[in-house]
Design an enzyme around this catalytic site. Structure first.
Site, PDB file in Angstrom:
ATOM      1  CD  GLU A  84      -1.849  -2.159   1.579  1.00  0.00           C
ATOM      2  OE1 GLU A  84      -0.715  -2.698   1.755  1.00  0.00           O
ATOM      3  OE2 GLU A  84      -2.631  -3.146   1.578  1.00  0.00           O
ATOM      4  CG  HIS A 135      -9.892  -6.879   8.353  1.00  0.00           C
ATOM      5  ND1 HIS A 135      -9.095  -7.337   9.484  1.00  0.00           N
ATOM      6  CD2 HIS A 135      -9.344  -7.092   7.237  1.00  0.00           C
ATOM      7  CE1 HIS A 135      -8.301  -8.154   8.768  1.00  0.00           C
ATOM      8  NE2 HIS A 135      -8.264  -7.659   7.157  1.00  0.00           N
TER       9      HIS A 135
END
Lengths: 324, 410
Positions: B146, B215
């Site tokens: 990322e 998450h």
């Protein structure tokens, strides 16, 4: 004076003396003399996963004089910045590039303004190499509107969009993914240009570098990662920071080349080679073996982690004196 | 038209899992246009023009017609008959894809990068089919890196490309925080205006169904302080497509927050090209008693609570703020001046969340118009538990919203 030094330090054959001495009679001054000369670099290239380029570099007196002028200008500029900083006219951070000028100058000689350069915070000379003026440099350093970033960036944020100089970044290593993004854009637009993403030996240990290298190799991007190895990551010597200080080999599957960064001609040859390589085969790493005379920044005397002898030893093979 | 009910129905359907909220079962509407009539509570009238109106049973307060879905930005009129309705129906993730696809067709410099966006089609199918259509150079599958691929997107944006960077889950973008904060947000400024960064960073976030703490992150609270970026949150297929298109066309870096649980909302959206204003809030339900400010998934909890409130005789004004940075203080201010009471319902944590900033902003600007202190309902300041019952209680539930309004308005 300059002429004879040029002759003795760079040529092996007496034949060179003849055109130069003839120019003393001012038929063609050196500054416009484009007679090709071939010079051998003093240190050979070491390569990893590729064929090293030849040690013989094509150049001409005009180019050599330009090298000298540009490097001398950069050197004076950095010393002046040092004085201004001590006079408290430049504040904050000021990272000086003196000692490393050959990298900036040699690179410019090999590429065009359409190729992109992105570097970290030691960017004053790279900016000048890209066409920046001294006025823009000093205005920016002193926070004035006439600066290249209108005084809003400071020492670490020099940019020049029209010559594809993308800065100027303060966070160590963060410019490398940006650089690979520039290379991506070049590939996307199919414009046959390359990107030089410069970083230091300290930044060579950043994870994002390897992430970006992986993606560049995967997508065949025309990215050239240039490690300006001045052997110190701020105060930490490279052998204390990196298990493997052979930065040109750390790309593993990506080819690499180790270059004498104090020799502008060697840098020029390497960058030319790298540009051809990157356009055909994807990323390549160049390690420029160089040295900075100042400390990491103005707040660092540079003497607590290295000896005076070391510094003066390197000055012996000084980049500008070589050109003289 | 029937978007809100549809949305509520969908959200209610989504939330009706064995261990979940008892509220959802009360308000479950299965067929689209017919509603079970409750005891003396409300009667639904379906007009031939497609408008669904909820008639209040007069209980001594007011018997006013209330337009269930009054989205201020929607321009299409209700003049057509229900049999030949304009527009087409789709799910929220399809709306995002449509917006993205239209922009990619319109502008060749738009490209998408992210994990599994290309050949796989996107983990939430937002980019499905785009790789086959536009090729591998425009829809790029990145490795799991990322920090670097967000940095690469920003570098590409500096040259004029318009990348759309997808975080598979917003939480993963924490790894790219340096790039988003220092480069994406600040380069325009530090370069003295030389570079614009027309990048869109998007992805699903928010609390899902027992996805676990890592998450279920709400990154809008972490990113809101970054100078130089814009943040928007979509909540319906209509505004999802509109915001996606506007974000891509914008010269500023925009972070588009989607929500994991809203991808399957269905709505009818116009056929023609439209965009939503990035800095405008959406009037979901005009009212008189209290202003409820919300965004993303909490909009649906609020609308669910609104039904109960309406039955109890309250008239809440519900605004979906949509623009998380900057706040649309014009719409919000007008509402505050009308109702004099504010309730913020958000999914962020209490500490340092969007609600906290919004509370400060409203207090600073509209203190004189407030009759009561602003109430802010947020998620608990805890990592989201895995167990469903626990997870449910870390997030604001409609019952809590009803109680809060009653407290605010008593």
């Amino acid at each position: 004076m300059a002429l004879s030094h040029l002759a003795t330090s760079s040529s092996r054959s007496a034949a060179l003396l003849r055109p130069l001495s003839s120019s003393i009679y001012l038929r063609r001054p050196i500054s416009t003399d484009t007679t090709p000369i071939t010079v051998e670099t003093s240190v050979p290239f070491t390569s990893h996963q590729c064929e090293a380029p030849s040690r013989s570099v094509e150049t001409n007196p005009k180019e050599l004089l330009t090298f000298f002028r540009d490097m001398a200008l950069m050197r004076r500029m950095e010393i002046a910045a040092d004085s201004l900083y001590k006079a408290k006219l430049i504040r904050g951070f000021c990272h000086l590039y003196d000692g490393q000028e050959a990298v900036a100058v040699g690179m410019e000689a090999a590429i065009t303004k359409k190729d992109c350069i992105i570097t970290a915070y030691r960017d004053h000379c790279t900016f000048v190499g890209r066409g920046g003026t001294l006025l823009e440099v000093f205005s920016e350093l002193m926070g004035r509107q006439a600066g290249c970033s209108r005084g809003k960036g400071g020492s670490m944020h020099f940019y020049k969009k029209d010559s594809n100089f993308y800065g100027g970044h303060g966070i160590v290593g963060a410019q490398v993914p940006l650089g690979c993004g520039l290379a991506f854009a070049q590939k996307y637009s199919k414009d046959e240009n390359v990107t030089f993403a410069l970083y230091g030996d300290g930044a060579a240990n950043q994870g994002q570098l390897f992430e970006a290298l992986n993606i560049s190799a995967l997508w065949d991007l025309p990215a050239i990662l240039v490690c300006e190895n001045n052997h110190y990551g701020m105060g930490t010597a490279e052998w204390r920071a990196a298990k493997s200080p052979a930065y040109y080999k750390r790309g593993d599957y990506v080819p690499g080349l180790k270059v004498d960064g104090m020799d502008a001609l060697a840098v020029k040859q390497a960058c030319k080679f790298a540009k051809e390589h990157a356009l055909k085969n994807g990323p390549i790493i160049l390690e420029m073996d160089t040295y900075r005379y100042h400390g990491h920044s103005m707040s660092d005397p540079g003497s607590t982690y290295r000896t005076r002898d070391e510094i003066s030893g390197v000055r012996q093979r000084s980049v500008i004196q070589l050109k003289e | 038209m029937a978007a809100i009910f549809q949305g509520v129905g969908a959200a209610a359907a989504l939330s009706s899992s064995p261990s979940n909220s008892f509220d959802s079962k009360k308000l479950l509407f299965s067929p689209r246009r017919s509603f079970s009539v409750k005891k003396g509570a409300s009667v639904v009238v379906v007009r031939s023009d497609g408008n669904v109106n909820l008639d209040l049973n007069p209980r001594g307060r007011r018997a006013q017609q209330l337009i269930a879905n009054a989205v201020a930005t929607k321009a299409d009129s209700s003049a057509t008959s229900s049999s030949s309705k304009p527009g087409h129906e789709l799910l929220l993730f399809e709306a995002l894809r449509e917006g993205l696809e239209e922009e990619m067709e319109r502008d060749p410099s738009v490209c998408v990068m992210g994990e599994d966006v290309g050949h796989y089609g996107g983990s939430y199918k937002v980019t499905k089919g785009l790789a086959t259509k536009f090729g591998d150079l425009r829809v790029l599958d990145t490795p799991i890196a990322e920090n670097s691929f967000t940095g690469m997107g920003i570098g590409a944006a500096m040259t004029g490309l318009r990348p759309v960077v997808e975080g598979m889950n917003m939480g993963f973008l924490l790894l790219a925080f340096n790039q988003i904060s220092n480069n994406c947000g600040m380069l325009h400024y530090t370069s003295g205006g030389q570079f614009t960064i027309p990048i869109v960073i998007r992805g699903p976030g928010g609390v899902g169904r027992q996805l676990g703490a890592e998450h279920s992150q709400r990154l809008e609270s972490y990113f809101q302080s970054i100078p130089g970026i814009q943040m928007v949150a979509c909540s319906t297929p209509y505004n999802a497509k509109g915001l996606m298109k506007a974000a891509i066309r914008s010269e500023n870096p925009v972070i588009l927050f989607e929500h994991v649980l809203l991808y399957n909302l269905k709505e009818r959206i116009p056929d023609e090209d439209y965009i939503c204003n990035l800095e405008e809030a959406e009037m979901v339900r005009p009212g008189e008693h209290v202003t409820i400010l919300t965004y993303s998934r909490m909009r649906y909890h609020v609308m669910q609570a609104a039904k109960t409130l309406v039955n109890k005789g309250y008239d809440p004004e519900v605004i979906d703020i949509r623009s998380l940075k900057p706040f649309d203080l014009y719409t919000i201010g007008n509402s505050v001046k009308k109702t004099h009471r504010v309730l913020i319902v958000e999914e962020c944590m209490r500490t340092g969340g969007i609600g906290a900033s919004l509370t400060a902003a409203i207090n600073e600007n509209f203190l004189d118009y407030l009759d009561a202190p602003i109430m802010c309902l947020s998620s608990q300041d805890v990592p989201t538990p895995y167990a469903g019952t626990l997870e449910e209680w870390t997030v604001v539930q409609p019952a809590q919203i009803v109680t809060a309004v009653e407290q605010l308005c008593h």
